[in-house]
Write an enzyme that holds these catalytic residues in place. Structure first.
Site, PDB file in Angstrom:
ATOM      1  N   HIS A  36       0.974  -1.281  14.688  1.00  0.00           N
ATOM      2  CA  HIS A  36       0.359  -1.458  13.425  1.00  0.00           C
ATOM      3  C   HIS A  36      -0.406  -2.336  13.366  1.00  0.00           C
ATOM      4  CE1 HIS A  36      -0.344  -2.944   8.840  1.00  0.00           C
ATOM      5  NE2 HIS A  36      -0.467  -4.489   9.781  1.00  0.00           N
ATOM      6  N   GLU A  37      -0.097  -3.332  14.519  1.00  0.00           N
ATOM      7  CA  GLU A  37      -1.407  -4.856  15.278  1.00  0.00           C
ATOM      8  C   GLU A  37      -1.660  -4.121  16.444  1.00  0.00           C
ATOM      9  OE1 GLU A  37      -0.451  -7.611  14.609  1.00  0.00           O
ATOM     10  OE2 GLU A  37       0.712  -6.668  12.962  1.00  0.00           O
ATOM     11  N   HIS A  54      -5.385  -2.983  14.108  1.00  0.00           N
ATOM     12  CA  HIS A  54      -5.668  -4.351  13.327  1.00  0.00           C
ATOM     13  C   HIS A  54      -6.497  -4.465  14.765  1.00  0.00           C
ATOM     14  CE1 HIS A  54      -4.251  -5.457   9.903  1.00  0.00           C
ATOM     15  NE2 HIS A  54      -3.097  -5.592  10.138  1.00  0.00           N
ATOM     16  N   GLU A  81      -5.433  -3.157   6.270  1.00  0.00           N
ATOM     17  CA  GLU A  81      -4.460  -2.993   5.869  1.00  0.00           C
ATOM     18  C   GLU A  81      -3.859  -1.661   5.865  1.00  0.00           C
ATOM     19  OE1 GLU A  81      -1.520  -5.126   6.492  1.00  0.00           O
ATOM     20  OE2 GLU A  81      -3.031  -6.352   7.307  1.00  0.00           O
ATOM     21  N   ASP A 109      -2.403   0.742   8.948  1.00  0.00           N
ATOM     22  CA  ASP A 109      -0.903   1.330   8.524  1.00  0.00           C
ATOM     23  C   ASP A 109      -1.201   3.121   8.978  1.00  0.00           C
ATOM     24  OD1 ASP A 109       1.246  -0.524   8.024  1.00  0.00           O
ATOM     25  OD2 ASP A 109      -0.046  -0.614   5.432  1.00  0.00           O
TER      26      ASP A 109
END
Length: 479
Positions: free
Chosen positions: A127-128, A131, A192, A196
């Protein structure tokens, strides 16, 4: 007030609720025209200098190597990767992770220990990485294009600190506009959704179980319902909703089922962190109980934790005994072999340790823990020339490792080569991002009065180069 130790609930790690869908909007990439990848990396380095100064920064080569190996196994399957990634660990029992500008990704020890599978830990990292690869962080800082790098770094640190406690928000954002702060705290729902989606894709392609992502979120939500006054920090600061978890579940529902076993390294690192958190005596009791009661199928992680605890207790006789069994059980683990060397050093068998390291470095030539320990053992054995050769080989594939340069400086000091000693210390400071300190070391070295013509010329050229880089950085920070 120092704010950098308070990263427990970083905005960069926000798992805020939001609808998930495959038809993601075009967010554009305005960041490319207003903040370059180099500026973003510099911003991350500025923040990292302060994080590394925090007592919570975990300087453990085994843990760091593991989290980087796991991280890069995921990065290899991430889209749009243009940044160099670096993964690091903070010694904090909170269940959290966050990403910084420039590809720096942090994991808390609490997350590693609490994750019930390696796939769950990989899910948070994925997930990070999403980003970072989608440049969500860069897009925010691109909006601050009129602020200098130093101001943006200060804002980032303030936001990170404020996320640890809403009560600290106003103090932490002193000097920054509150509206800017509020914008930064909240990733958009589109961000987000995108992170995801990318995270699930990365997990699947990297061979991990993508169902670990909703499983991790569900367990945190159950903890929140049961212990609302003492819920995991991840749940308190990044609210979990049934809608969010259902959306993530629907995303992975159509994927083929796969059972992914945890790696031995994951199990050993968990045992290592658990042993570090306990007192030595409690650790011995804890791991002894696991072994005697046969509570696990695989004894290796528990015996590893037991040997670590015995070493901390200075019970070298029993540590040596248990280490013999551990080496028989896991002879091909670099993590186990590194501990075996430390047991020999701790028990006073320096010759045996050097023999073990000489074989181990051939089997694991790029292992940092074994390289550090072997170099230290050679220095302790008054063999600085051999240590210097070892470190020089290691620096061929790891040019940005400050520990290697520090060990190299020790070697030169033992050999009485002052210019080279300070030259190595200068490179250690460069690796840590502190150009002024590096310049000071070169100036000291050039005044030492030793060194041949080539060494002096090389040091003077490097000093000139660093002065130019430092001037450019200062100029950019003022803009």
């Amino acid at each position: 007030m120092r704010v950098w130790p308070l990263f427990a609930y970083a905005w960069f790690a926000a798992w805020l609720p939001g609808a998930l869908a495959d038809d993601l909007p075009e967010l554009g990439d305005v960041s490319r025209t207003t903040i370059t990848a180099q500026q973003e990396r510099q911003l991350g380095e500025d923040i990292m200098r302060q994080i590394r100064a925090s007592p919570r920064f975990l300087d453990d080569p085994e843990v760091t190597d593991y989290i980087n190996a796991l991280g890069y196994s995921l990065v290899a399957h991430a889209p749009n990767v243009e940044q160099q990634f670096e993964f690091f660990v903070l010694n904090d029992k909170s269940i959290n992770a966050f990403a910084l500008p420039g590809g720096f990704v942090c994991v808390y020890t609490g997350l590693i220990v609490t994750a019930q599978s390696e796939s769950e830990l990989a899910a948070v990292l994925a997930h990070e990485i999403g980003h970072v690869s989608q440049r969500h962080i860069a897009r925010f800082f691109a909006q601050q294009k009129q602020a200098g790098i130093a101001s943006m770094a200060a804002l980032a640190l303030a936001i990170l600190a404020a996320r640890s406690s809403p009560d600290l928000a106003q103090a932490a954002v002193a000097g920054a506009q509150y509206a800017t702060y509020q914008t930064a705290v909240n990733f958009t729902r589109d961000n987000e959704r995108e992170a995801d989606r990318v995270g699930v894709q990365i997990l699947e392609k990297a061979g991990f179980d993508p169902r670990a992502m909703p499983a991790f979120l569900e367990r945190l939500q159950r903890s929140y319902r049961l212990y609302e006054t003492n819920a995991p920090s991840y749940s308190r600061t990044h609210p979990l909703t049934y809608e969010r978890i259902a959306d993530v579940e629907s995303r992975v529902q159509g994927l083929p089922y796969k059972q992914v076993p945890d790696s031995l390294d994951f199990q050993l690192i968990r045992a290592r962190l658990e042993a570090r958190e306990m007192s030595p005596r409690d650790g011995v009791v804890f791991f002894d109980d696991i072994l005697t009661q046969k509570k696990t199928v695989n004894d290796v992680p528990a015996r590893y934790g037991l040997v670590m605890s015995l070493m901390r207790l200075k019970d070298y006789r029993r540590a040596t005994q248990e280490m013999g069994m551990l080496l028989t059980q896991a002879p091909d683990s670099s993590i186990v072999v590194a501990l075996a060397g430390r047991v020999k050093v701790g028990s006073g068998d320096l010759r045996g340790a050097l023999e073990l390291y000489a074989v181990a470095i051939k089997r694991f030539p790029h292992n940092r823990a074994i390289t550090y320990d072997y170099a230290r053992a050679l220095l302790d054995g008054r063999r600085p020339k051999e240590a210097l050769q070892l470190i020089s080989r290691a620096l061929e594939y790891s040019r940005s490792d400050p520990h290697l340069y520090e060990l190299q400086a020790e070697c030169f000091a033992s050999l009485g080569e002052k210019l080279q000693q300070h030259r190595s210390l200068a490179e250690a400071y460069v690796a840590l991002g502190s150009l002024p300190a590096a310049i000071d070391q070169l100036q000291i070295g050039l005044k030492a009065g030793d060194g041949d013509f080539y060494q002096l010329s090389s040091a003077e050229a490097r000093l000139k180069e660093l002065r130019v880089l430092d001037a450019e950085r200062r100029k950019e920070q003022r803009q």
